[in-house]
Enzyme design. Structure first.
Site, PDB file in Angstrom:
ATOM      1  N   MET A  66       0.862  -1.178   0.000  1.00 44.06           N
ATOM      2  CA  MET A  66       0.000   0.000   0.000  1.00 44.06           C
ATOM      3  C   MET A  66       0.897   1.225   0.000  1.00 44.06           C
ATOM      4  SD  MET A  66      -3.063  -1.108   2.608  1.00 44.06           S
ATOM      5  CE  MET A  66      -2.323  -2.510   3.425  1.00 44.06           C
ATOM      6  N   GLY A 140      -5.587   0.744   4.967  1.00 44.55           N
ATOM      7  CA  GLY A 140      -4.834   1.629   5.852  1.00 44.55           C
ATOM      8  C   GLY A 140      -4.824   1.230   7.308  1.00 44.55           C
ATOM      9  N   ASP A 173      -9.725  -8.860   1.383  1.00 41.40           N
ATOM     10  CA  ASP A 173      -9.015  -8.365   2.560  1.00 41.40           C
ATOM     11  C   ASP A 173      -9.847  -7.274   3.238  1.00 41.40           C
ATOM     12  OD1 ASP A 173      -7.273  -7.375   4.452  1.00 41.40           O
ATOM     13  OD2 ASP A 173      -5.719  -6.772   3.039  1.00 41.40           O
ATOM     14  N   SER A 196      -7.834  -9.189  12.544  1.00 40.61           N
ATOM     15  CA  SER A 196      -8.445  -8.939  13.850  1.00 40.61           C
ATOM     16  C   SER A 196      -9.254 -10.128  14.344  1.00 40.61           C
ATOM     17  CB  SER A 196      -9.352  -7.705  13.777  1.00 40.61           C
ATOM     18  OG  SER A 196      -8.626  -6.569  13.369  1.00 40.61           O
TER      19      SER A 196
END
Length: 224
Positions: A66, A140, A173, A196
Site C-alpha cells: 500500500m 490503511g 481483505d 483482527s
C-alpha cells in the site's frame, strides 16, 4: 480456499511466537501489509521485518504494498522473502511494468482494487497476474467493518475470470470473519485475508478449522 493471516493485528513484541502459532493452527499464508504513510495514512513494516519473519517460518509470504511507488520497491520485497507481491492499481507506478518487475524478481504478482475502484479496471491485467485482491474495507487500518457491496465486485470478477478461462485467483481483505467468509467464498473468493478476527480468538486452531469447514460446505453444495 486458503487463509492468509494478517500480522497487522499481531503482537509485534512477540512476532516469532505469533508466526509459529499461526503455522501450527493451519494458516496457509502470512499477509504482510506495507504502508508508506502517503498512499494510505498509516506506516507499518519494511523489508528488514519481512526478512526477519521469513527466516523463522516456511509459510508463504503474501506481501501487500500500500505504497505510492511499488515499482521502485517490489523487487526488494521479493529479495526480502515475498512469495507474492500485490500492489494497488491506484498507485503511481505503471501496472504492467510493476507486474513484470515482480515476475522478473521471482515472485507471483497481484493487483489490488480499493473499494471505490470498479472491477473493470482490473480487466487489462487479469491475464498477467496470479491474484487480484479486492479490498473489502478502505485500506490503511485493521479492524474495520466489512463493506457488503464488495461481494458483488468479487462475483463480477469471478464471472469474468471463468468466462475467459483465466487462472488468477481472487483474494479478499478486510472485515473477514466466520459471518462474512461464506458470502465472499460463495461469490468466488479463494484467498481470505484475516487479521483482527483471528487474533481475537481464544482457540486459533478451532477458528481456522471453522473457516475451512465453511468452505468445504460450500464446495459440497456446489457439486450436488
Amino acid at each position: 480456499m486458503q487463509i492468509s493471516a494478517s500480522i497487522l493485528s499481531a503482537d509485534m513484541a512477540n512476532l516469532t511466537t505469533v508466526v509459529t502459532g499461526l503455522d501450527h493452527a493451519g494458516i496457509d499464508m502470512l499477509h504482510f501489509d506495507v504502508m508508506d504513510g502517503h498512499f494510505v495514512p498509516n506506516i507499518t513494516f519494511g523489508m528488514p521485518v519481512l526478512a526477519a519473519i521469513d527466516h523463522c517460518t516456511p509459510l508463504f509470504m503474501d506481501v501487500h504494498l500500500m505504497i505510492s511507488d511499488p515499482l521502485r520497491y517490489a523487487s526488494q520485497f521479493v529479495k526480502a522473502g515475498a512469495d507474492l507481491v500485490t500492489f494497488h492499481l491506484e498507485s503511481d507506478s505503471d501496472p504492467k511494468k510493476t507486474i513484470c518487475a515482480i515476475h522478473d524478481a521471482g515472485a507471483q504478482a497481484g493487483i489490488v482494487l480499493k473499494p471505490a475502484t470498479s472491477w473493470e479496471e482490473a480487466i487489462p491485467y487479469l491475464d498477467q497476474v496470479e491474484v487480484v485482491l479486492v479490498m473489502t474495507v478502505e485500506p490503511g487500518f485493521g479492524g474495520q467493518s466489512f463493506l457488503w457491496d464488495m461481494v458483488a465486485k468479487v462475483e463480477a470478477l469471478q464471472d469474468y475470470i471463468q468466462k475467459h478461462g483465466l487462472l488468477c485467483q481472487i483474494e479478499v481483505d478486510g472485515g473477514i470473519n466466520v459471518e462474512t467468509a461464506p458470502h465472499v467464498l460463495r461469490a468466488g473468493a479463494e484467498i481470505l485475508v484475516m487479521g483482527s478476527y483471528l487474533f481475537n480468538q481464544a482457540d486459533l486452531r478451532f477458528a481456522v478449522r471453522q473457516i475451512h469447514d465453511e468452505a468445504e460446505k460450500l464446495f459440497l453444495q456446489g457439486t450436488e
